[in-house]
Design a protein around this motif. Sequence first.
Motif, PDB file in Angstrom:
ATOM      1  N   LEU A 122      35.966  39.553 -34.297  1.00 53.50           N
ATOM      2  CA  LEU A 122      37.378  39.216 -34.485  1.00 53.50           C
ATOM      3  C   LEU A 122      38.222  40.481 -34.451  1.00 53.50           C
ATOM      4  N   ALA A 123      39.341  40.445 -33.718  1.00 53.88           N
ATOM      5  CA  ALA A 123      40.273  41.578 -33.667  1.00 53.88           C
ATOM      6  C   ALA A 123      41.669  41.072 -34.023  1.00 53.88           C
ATOM      7  N   GLU A 124      42.190  41.545 -35.154  1.00 57.69           N
ATOM      8  CA  GLU A 124      43.476  41.077 -35.670  1.00 57.69           C
ATOM      9  C   GLU A 124      44.002  42.136 -36.633  1.00 57.69           C
ATOM     10  N   ASP A 125      45.258  42.588 -36.435  1.00 57.85           N
ATOM     11  CA  ASP A 125      45.755  43.676 -37.269  1.00 57.85           C
ATOM     12  C   ASP A 125      46.347  43.212 -38.600  1.00 57.85           C
ATOM     13  N   GLN A 126      46.587  41.912 -38.766  1.00 60.52           N
ATOM     14  CA  GLN A 126      47.075  41.398 -40.046  1.00 60.52           C
ATOM     15  C   GLN A 126      45.868  40.997 -40.898  1.00 60.52           C
ATOM     16  N   LEU A 127      45.647  41.737 -41.981  1.00 61.14           N
ATOM     17  CA  LEU A 127      44.412  41.583 -42.744  1.00 61.14           C
ATOM     18  C   LEU A 127      44.255  40.189 -43.335  1.00 61.14           C
ATOM     19  N   MET A 128      45.356  39.569 -43.752  1.00 60.72           N
ATOM     20  CA  MET A 128      45.252  38.228 -44.326  1.00 60.72           C
ATOM     21  C   MET A 128      44.791  37.224 -43.275  1.00 60.72           C
TER      22      MET A 128
ATOM     23  N   THR B 171      40.606  37.773 -30.041  1.00 61.10           N
ATOM     24  CA  THR B 171      41.549  38.861 -30.280  1.00 61.10           C
ATOM     25  C   THR B 171      43.000  38.419 -30.221  1.00 61.10           C
ATOM     26  N   ASP B 172      43.807  39.039 -31.089  1.00 60.92           N
ATOM     27  CA  ASP B 172      45.254  38.869 -31.053  1.00 60.92           C
ATOM     28  C   ASP B 172      45.793  39.629 -29.843  1.00 60.92           C
TER      29      ASP B 172
END
Length: 201
Positions: A7-13, A54-55
């Motif tokens: 998973l690639a996402e910069d918003q931790l929540m 990914t985002d």
Amino acid sequence: MTITVVLAEDQLMVLGALSTLLGLEPDITVAGTATDGEEAVRLVEALRPDVLLTDIEMPRMSGLEVAAEVRRRGLRSRVVILTTFARSGYLRRALDAGAVGYLLKDAPASALAQAVRDVHAGGRAIDPQLAADAWGEPDPLTDRERRVLRLAGDGLANGEIAEQLHLSEGTVRNYLSEAMSKLGAPNRIAAARKARDRGWL
């Protein structure tokens, strides 16, 4: 057989929620998580997951750039874009970059898990409404025009754009002029706004 996912996402929540949701599926294992594009590429290289989810908008490399880099390196991981951007222009660019899935973040969790299974099995997973819209108006911008216009839309002056992209100011002016002409926009800000609205930036 267990399907491995990065998973690639910069918003931790959001990253935590996605990891938890997929972790509940008996046939899916989250092998690793990344919070920026470069880290995502490194993890795919190291872990060789079946699927990369990914985002689009992330630090250092966008999800579209990550998809293109995964393909360039010949990695076999199947890339699915998960985003808030319900714009057909983004979908077209994602498919051109090598992604095989494009889903919106407001899709139900069951749809996300099924999409992972579908692409792992060799299929595609694309939001149906976006798929219907994707083959409308084509993106008229070149990659260089897009990069210059994106920076102009962020408020950078020609000199700053030239320095960042290692171009002359005259070349920057030419790219902006060409982009404005293609988009029928009276100025750089209007051109950037129009391109963003269509998912071309």
